[in-house]
Scaffold this motif. Structure first.
Motif, short mmCIF file in Angstrom:
data_model
loop_
_atom_site.label_atom_id
_atom_site.label_comp_id
_atom_site.label_asym_id
_atom_site.label_seq_id
_atom_site.Cartn_x
_atom_site.Cartn_y
_atom_site.Cartn_z
N LEU A 110 -12.20 1.68 19.27
CA LEU A 110 -11.95 2.21 17.74
C LEU A 110 -10.51 2.75 17.65
CD1 LEU A 110 -15.44 3.50 16.81
CD2 LEU A 110 -14.49 1.46 16.08
N ASP A 111 -10.21 3.61 18.60
CA ASP A 111 -9.14 4.49 18.74
C ASP A 111 -8.23 4.24 20.17
OD1 ASP A 111 -7.05 6.08 18.20
OD2 ASP A 111 -7.88 7.96 18.62
N PRO A 112 -7.69 2.98 20.43
CA PRO A 112 -7.01 2.54 21.70
C PRO A 112 -5.66 3.34 21.85
CG PRO A 112 -6.77 0.69 20.17
CD PRO A 112 -7.61 1.77 19.24
N PRO A 113 -5.33 3.90 22.89
CA PRO A 113 -5.99 3.29 24.18
C PRO A 113 -6.64 4.71 24.69
CG PRO A 113 -3.63 3.98 24.66
CD PRO A 113 -3.78 4.20 23.06
N GLN A 114 -6.52 5.95 24.09
CA GLN A 114 -7.15 7.10 24.61
C GLN A 114 -8.50 7.21 24.13
OE1 GLN A 114 -5.62 9.32 26.88
NE2 GLN A 114 -4.02 7.37 26.98
N GLY A 115 -9.11 6.38 23.17
CA GLY A 115 -10.44 7.07 22.61
C GLY A 115 -10.40 8.48 22.29
N LEU A 116 -11.51 9.20 22.66
CA LEU A 116 -11.63 10.74 22.43
C LEU A 116 -10.80 11.70 23.12
CD1 LEU A 116 -15.45 10.74 22.18
CD2 LEU A 116 -13.80 10.81 20.32
N ALA A 126 -19.77 6.50 26.13
CA ALA A 126 -19.53 6.21 24.85
C ALA A 126 -18.15 5.89 24.70
CB ALA A 126 -20.25 7.06 23.94
N ASP A 127 -17.25 7.06 25.12
CA ASP A 127 -15.81 6.97 24.95
C ASP A 127 -15.13 5.93 25.62
OD1 ASP A 127 -13.39 8.09 24.32
OD2 ASP A 127 -13.37 9.20 26.15
#
Length: 196
Positions: free
Chosen positions: A28-34, A20-21
């Protein structure tokens, strides 16, 4: 069998979180995700990472390197029952997370290695606290196979959080002490025969 299936389920969940990450959260939150939502030392925003940092990994290689130790150590900790497993894991999770928040290096710390080191330390010392020959033999065998892991509590690689490893191991030792004390309270004092 139930312990093995339970641990396979836990590891499968971690792989699903990473999937999912890598697919949803990175977009949704590039480039690191979670990955930025782990433990950020000495930051109020980083406190939340204590709760979910062990569920997050910095890519497939990071998760793959944690998978076998998670399965092996988790299975062995489960031998004490699900209640003890939950108590031991919660203790390690909290001590590792809070300790990393207090002494960690700048940046976001993620990964299940704090839990792994905690389970390993728990399995290594529990037999000595309990004075159990069988558990001491297990500890010796585990040490012979995985003893090299203990170098992970030393600051050898700047990209790896030795602080999470060290604090996880401290949490595992504390959990072993608590678990053995709880076992002794549950069993009660050993009565000596009269005249002994």
């Amino acid at each position: 069998m139930r312990a093995a299936l339970f641990m396979l389920g836990v590891v499968a969940l971690l792989w699903l979180v990473e999937l999912a990450d890598r697919t949803v959260f990175v977009s949704l939150d590039p480039p690191q995700g979670l990955d930025d939502d782990g433990i950020v030392p000495r930051s109020l925003d980083g406190l939340g990472g204590i709760l979910w940092a062990p569920l997050l990994h910095g890519g497939w290689d990071h998760l793959a390197s944690n998978t076998v130790p998670l399965l092996v150590f988790g299975f062995l900790v489960l031998a004490g029952g699900i209640g003890q497993f939950i108590a031991v894991t919660a203790t390690i999770w909290l001590v590792s997370g809070v300790g990393t928040w207090l002494i960690g290096s700048p940046g976001s710390t993620i990964g299940a290695s704090g839990i792994i080191f905690g389970w390993f330390a728990f399995l290594l010392v529990r037999g000595f606290f309990a004075r159990s020959f069988g558990q001491i033999v297990l500890a010796v065998v585990l040490f012979l196979i995985y003893g090299g892991l203990l170098f992970g509590v030393l600051p050898t690689n700047p990209g790896i959080s030795w602080q999470a490893h060290l604090c996880g191991a401290i949490g595992g030792i504390l959990a072993a002490r608590i678990a053995v004390a709880a076992d002794r309270r549950r069993v009660g004092p050993v009565e000596r025969p009269a005249g002994a």
